[in-house]
Enzyme design. Structure first.
Site, mmCIF file in Angstrom:
data_model
loop_
_atom_site.group_PDB
_atom_site.id
_atom_site.type_symbol
_atom_site.label_atom_id
_atom_site.label_comp_id
_atom_site.label_asym_id
_atom_site.label_seq_id
_atom_site.Cartn_x
_atom_site.Cartn_y
_atom_site.Cartn_z
ATOM 1 N N GLY A 59 -7.497 8.775 7.222
ATOM 2 C CA GLY A 59 -7.537 9.131 8.631
ATOM 3 C C GLY A 59 -8.948 9.218 9.207
ATOM 4 N N ASP A 69 0.846 -1.204 0.000
ATOM 5 C CA ASP A 69 0.000 0.000 0.000
ATOM 6 C C ASP A 69 0.882 1.255 0.000
ATOM 7 O OD1 ASP A 69 -2.438 1.408 0.217
ATOM 8 O OD2 ASP A 69 -2.253 1.518 2.408
HETATM 9 P P1 13P Z 1 -8.674 5.058 5.859
HETATM 10 O O1 13P Z 1 -7.763 6.006 6.560
HETATM 11 O O2 13P Z 1 -9.983 5.708 5.520
HETATM 12 O O3 13P Z 1 -8.870 3.773 6.573
HETATM 13 O O4 13P Z 1 -7.991 4.715 4.442
HETATM 14 C C1 13P Z 1 -7.005 3.722 4.361
HETATM 15 C C2 13P Z 1 -6.293 3.723 3.066
HETATM 16 O O5 13P Z 1 -6.653 4.366 2.108
HETATM 17 C C3 13P Z 1 -5.093 2.867 2.978
HETATM 18 O O6 13P Z 1 -4.428 3.018 1.773
HETATM 19 O O1 G3H Z 2 -3.130 5.316 3.564
HETATM 20 C C1 G3H Z 2 -2.376 5.027 4.476
HETATM 21 C C2 G3H Z 2 -2.704 3.864 5.314
HETATM 22 O O2 G3H Z 2 -3.730 4.158 6.216
HETATM 23 C C3 G3H Z 2 -1.476 3.337 5.982
HETATM 24 O O3 G3H Z 2 -1.110 4.133 7.076
HETATM 25 O O4 G3H Z 2 1.276 4.613 6.585
HETATM 26 O O5 G3H Z 2 0.375 4.863 8.903
HETATM 27 O O6 G3H Z 2 0.670 2.584 7.897
HETATM 28 P P1 G3H Z 2 0.398 4.042 7.649
HETATM 29 ZN ZN ZN Z 3 -4.586 4.999 0.981
#
Ligand code: 13P
Ligand code: G3H
Ligand code: ZN
Length: 334
Positions: free
Chosen positions: A200, A101
């Site tokens: 967030g 991600d």
């Molecule tokens: P949220 O912060 O809405 O859970 O989104 C998560 C996300 O897009 C991870 O890539």
């Molecule tokens: O979009 C970001 C995700 O919520 C991952 O968050 O980078 O704090 O693990 P993080």
């Molecule tokens: Zn994201």
């Protein structure tokens, strides 16, 4: 040691020969496109991983497990990978893809070379268009040579994206014509679109909302291209209230209404990213545990509750997204 199959993914192609339950994101998207959306859940530790597998088992759902740059560096990335592989063995009937991600270019190349990931996200959305194209193309070239799929992003979500604060005024909705040009130029396999959501716990502070018209225009410009919605946590208000009752301070926290996510597959949204809601459950369970058990010192006590609550949450989200009870239909297509 299992080895990575060579060539483009297509048909039944396990990423790890010894772990046939880990399938390619391409296979999942082909099964889901315009029929349902897949939950893509961020994980960081043992309890989240176990809760995630249990929730998907209970709801008979295919799913995407995703690991962010921060999750990879929390301890050592190989520990998370080992836990996931082992859960694959403990839950052999499940089918899932493993996704990086919000990777930068280096994370993507490392993840592709690791042989563990079904797909990677290259997030160069903060760069000007041509630079985003250039970086994404390099990642696509490397990934496709190894049968790995690539998600890219164009437009910019509000909120916090990998430590970059994007305020509402600077969040840019994805432009449909530019999105089409981007996909054609980069050859990416799926596209994260900015349609009003944000990362967030504080989404929609002002007049923000999901821009369904824009989503429809993007879908029309990109027929057949799987779309991804980031920032899709719902930030349940009862969860926020419980956290506040146990000492937390989250006033103003707000998320995407679940009703808005139920039918986004009709617009070609195959992947819905959820991280924040899982963090809220963790926070609620642990705050309540310490409030109600002042003498408690056994970390397994709140851990057990969390795994159960997170599993329940995952099963619920899968019902909303339409992926619940789709496991056998996906298996039949492999
Ligand atoms: P949220 O912060 O809405 O859970 O989104 C998560 C996300 O897009 C991870 O890539
Ligand atoms: O979009 C970001 C995700 O919520 C991952 O968050 O980078 O704090 O693990 P993080
Ligand atoms: Zn994201």
């Amino acid at each position: 040691m299992p080895t990575l199959p060579t060539g483009q993914a297509g048909g039944r192609q396990a990423i790890w020969h010894n772990y046939p339950m880990i399938i390619t994101t391409k296979e999942l998207f082909a099964a889901a496109y315009r029929k349902f959306s897949l939950g893509a859940y961020n994980i960081n530790n043992l309890e989240q991983i176990v809760g995630l597998f249990r929730g998907n088992r209970d709801s008979k759902a295919p799913f995407i497990i995703q690991i962010s740059k921060g999750a990879r560096s929390y301890t050592d990335k190989t520990l998370l990978e080992a836990l996931i592989r082992q859960c694959g063995t403990l839950f052999p009937d499940l089918l899932f893809a493993v996704h990086l991600d919000h990777g930068d270019e280096q994370n993507c190349h490392d993840s592709i070379d690791s042989g563990f990931y079904s797909s990677v996200m290259i997030d160069a959305s903060m760069e000007p268009f041509e630079k985003n194209v250039e970086i994404t193309k390099r990642v696509v070239e490397h990934a496709h040579a190894k049968g790995i799929r690539v998600e890219a992003e164009i437009g910019q979500l509000g909120g916090v994206e990998e430590h970059i604060n994007v305020d509402e005024a600077n969040a840019h909705l994805t432009d449909p014509a530019q999105a089409k040009e981007f996909v054609e130029k980069t050859g990416c396999d799926s596209l994260a679109v900015a349609v009003g959501t944000s990362h967030g716990a504080y989404k929609f502070s002002g007049s923000q909302k999901i821009h369904f018209n824009r989503l429809q225009e993007i879908a029309a410009a990109l027929p057949g291209v799987p779309l991804v919605m980031h920032g899709s946590s719902s930030v349940p208000q009862d969860e926020v209230a419980k956290i506040e009752a146990a000492g937390g301070k989250l006033s103003g926290a707000k998320g995407v209404s679940e009703g808005d996510l139920e039918k986004v597959y009709e617009y070609g949204v195959v992947k819905i990213n959820i991280d924040t809601d899982g963090r809220l459950i963790w926070t609620r369970v642990h705050r309540e545990y310490f409030r109600d058990t002042p003498k408690g010192i056994d970390l397994r006590d709140p851990g057990k509750v969390f795994m159960q609550e997170y599993a329940k949450f995952i099963a619920h989200k899968n019902e909303i997204f339409g992926s619940a009870n789709q496991l056998e239909a996906v298996r039949a297509l492999l």
